[in-house]
Design a protein around this motif. Structure first.
Motif, PDB file in Angstrom:
ATOM      1  N   ARG A 179       0.855  -1.183   0.000  1.00  0.00           N
ATOM      2  CA  ARG A 179       0.000   0.000   0.000  1.00  0.00           C
ATOM      3  C   ARG A 179       0.893   1.236   0.000  1.00  0.00           C
ATOM      4  N   GLU A 202      -1.115  -0.952  -4.470  1.00  0.00           N
ATOM      5  CA  GLU A 202      -2.334  -0.176  -4.256  1.00  0.00           C
ATOM      6  C   GLU A 202      -1.905   1.255  -3.950  1.00  0.00           C
ATOM      7  N   THR A 204      -2.692   5.311  -3.101  1.00  0.00           N
ATOM      8  CA  THR A 204      -3.615   6.313  -2.556  1.00  0.00           C
ATOM      9  C   THR A 204      -2.959   7.674  -2.639  1.00  0.00           C
ATOM     10  N   GLU A 213      -9.296  14.729  -6.981  1.00  0.00           N
ATOM     11  CA  GLU A 213      -9.614  13.304  -6.894  1.00  0.00           C
ATOM     12  C   GLU A 213      -9.796  12.666  -8.267  1.00  0.00           C
ATOM     13  N   LYS A 217      -7.501   9.544  -9.820  1.00  0.00           N
ATOM     14  CA  LYS A 217      -8.041   8.250 -10.261  1.00  0.00           C
ATOM     15  C   LYS A 217      -7.695   8.003 -11.732  1.00  0.00           C
ATOM     16  N   HIS A 222      -5.865   4.254  -6.790  1.00  0.00           N
ATOM     17  CA  HIS A 222      -7.012   3.446  -6.396  1.00  0.00           C
ATOM     18  C   HIS A 222      -7.874   4.161  -5.362  1.00  0.00           C
ATOM     19  N   LYS A 223      -7.229   5.006  -4.553  1.00  0.00           N
ATOM     20  CA  LYS A 223      -7.953   5.713  -3.493  1.00  0.00           C
ATOM     21  C   LYS A 223      -7.475   7.157  -3.436  1.00  0.00           C
ATOM     22  N   VAL A 225      -7.470  10.512  -0.530  1.00  0.00           N
ATOM     23  CA  VAL A 225      -7.751  10.972   0.830  1.00  0.00           C
ATOM     24  C   VAL A 225      -7.510  12.479   0.915  1.00  0.00           C
ATOM     25  N   GLN A 232     -11.354  11.293   7.131  1.00  0.00           N
ATOM     26  CA  GLN A 232     -10.681  10.583   6.046  1.00  0.00           C
ATOM     27  C   GLN A 232      -9.249  10.211   6.450  1.00  0.00           C
ATOM     28  N   SER A 235      -9.127   7.287   8.730  1.00  0.00           N
ATOM     29  CA  SER A 235      -9.446   6.007   8.098  1.00  0.00           C
ATOM     30  C   SER A 235      -8.216   5.302   7.543  1.00  0.00           C
ATOM     31  N   VAL A 236      -7.101   6.037   7.390  1.00  0.00           N
ATOM     32  CA  VAL A 236      -5.880   5.403   6.861  1.00  0.00           C
ATOM     33  C   VAL A 236      -4.729   5.448   7.871  1.00  0.00           C
TER      34      VAL A 236
END
Length: 350
Positions: A179, A202, A204, A213, A217, A222-223, A225, A232, A235-236
């Motif tokens: 990640r 992955e 972010t 954003e 993408k 993939h993500k 924040v 937000q 969450s990571v």
């Protein structure tokens, strides 16, 4: 000597203007490159303002260079007239220290690298002049092969932004199952997203700007924040194996270090004006690391170019006329570019 044309900064903090000068003659191990495109790096702006000190003026910036070889020296082995070639941030080093022998010339321990511009040629003692010019003479050992399959204008930024982000991804063996967080979506950040995604990680994007954003993408993230959103960000927490930090503005590293998992690594690529402050506990609590990385060696840069050709990876750019270079600097400061300006050197003759 070879007559050359360019745009140069006559002195620190003075706008760039047309400049005539001379390149050295093509030596036995040199190639002469007719420059077609040159990327505009943020470090060009730092250097023409002499913000890093020891600037040599007049200064011709530019170290993201692609073009066609028009002449080769008698002993050149790996290039021929007509080849597409690239030149990055360095054109020489001591060649004998442990780092140079390991193919890590960017960390040359004896003399340091000779910068593509703002340096001094070892043999002549003359200043080096960069890619905002019509041609350049470079030793073949510091010249890169460029695939003709890719859009050359979009290849140019790979010679700095590309290798600067590729090298740490390779050094830390980033791949499937990892990640990766990317801080900052500019010239460096957008390349980090593309490369890390191509390596199977992955990805972010960590950004203060919600409106980025869709772009993130589209680039392959993939993500996304929004770091100003506390929920937000929460969450990571303890989420990433690696964070590629491309930010050169002052920021609180602690908030981002907490996003790393145990044994996670933050890799610094940006250079803030002031040294960041970090409490030891942010590292100790999860055995986290902060590391740095500087461009890449010649062999690794060639590997990066080959990887990009294989995966059809190029930079997102805006092509400009060289007469618009000073305006482009102002726009770059405002973040008004997606994601790299590239000079069309054909406009030097206009």
């Amino acid at each position: 000597m070879l007559p050359a044309k360019a745009y140069a900064a006559p002195a620190a903090n003075v706008p760039l203007a047309p400049f005539d000068f001379e390149r050295r003659e093509v030596g036995p191990h040199d190639v002469l490159i007719d420059i077609q495109f040159c990327g505009v790096c943020h470090s060009d702006l730092h250097q023409i303002r002499d913000e890093w000190g020891a600037g040599i003026f007049p200064m011709v910036p530019g170290h993201e260079i692609v073009g066609r070889i028009t002449k080769v020296g008698d002993h050149v082995k790996n290039f021929k007239v007509g080849d597409i070639a690239g030149v990055g941030c360095m054109v020489d080093s001591c060649r004998t220290c442990p780092s140079c022998l390991d193919g890590l010339e960017q960390y040359c321990e004896t003399t340091g690298i000779v910068g593509t511009y703002g340096g001094t040629e070892k043999e002549t003692g003359r200043p080096t002049y960069g890619g905002y010019s019509n041609q350049i003479v470079v030793d073949e050992k510091y010249t890169l092969k460029v695939s003709e399959k890719l859009d050359l204008a979009r290849v140019a930024p790979l010679l700095c932004a590309g290798i600067t982000t590729y090298s740490p991804l390779r050094q830390w063996k980033v791949g499937p199952g990892h990640r990766v967080g990317v801080m900052g979506l500019g010239g460096l950040g957008h390349m980090a997203v593309k490369l890390a995604a191509a390596m199977g990680a992955e990805v972010t994007v960590l950004s203060t700007s919600p409106n980025k954003e869709a772009d993130a993408k589209e680039l392959g993230a993939h993500k996304f924040v929004v770091t100003r959103d506390k929920e937000q960000l929460k969450s990571v927490r303890n989420y990433f194996d690696f964070i590629i930090n491309t930010v050169s503005a002052p920021l609180d590293l602690a908030a981002y270090l907490n996003l790393l998992r145990r044994d996670g690594t933050m890799i610094l690529l940006g250079v803030p004006p002031e040294a960041p402050q970090v409490h030891a506990f942010n590292l100790i609590a999860r055995r986290r690391r902060i590391a740095g990385s500087l461009i890449g060696g010649i062999a690794e840069t060639q590997e990066m170019l080959d990887f990009c050709a294989e995966h059809n990876i190029v930079s997102d750019i805006e092509i400009i006329d060289i007469k618009d270079i000073n305006e482009s600097y102002e726009r770059m400061l405002k973040g008004d570019v997606k994601y790299r300006f590239v000079i069309d050197l054909a406009t030097l003759n206009n």
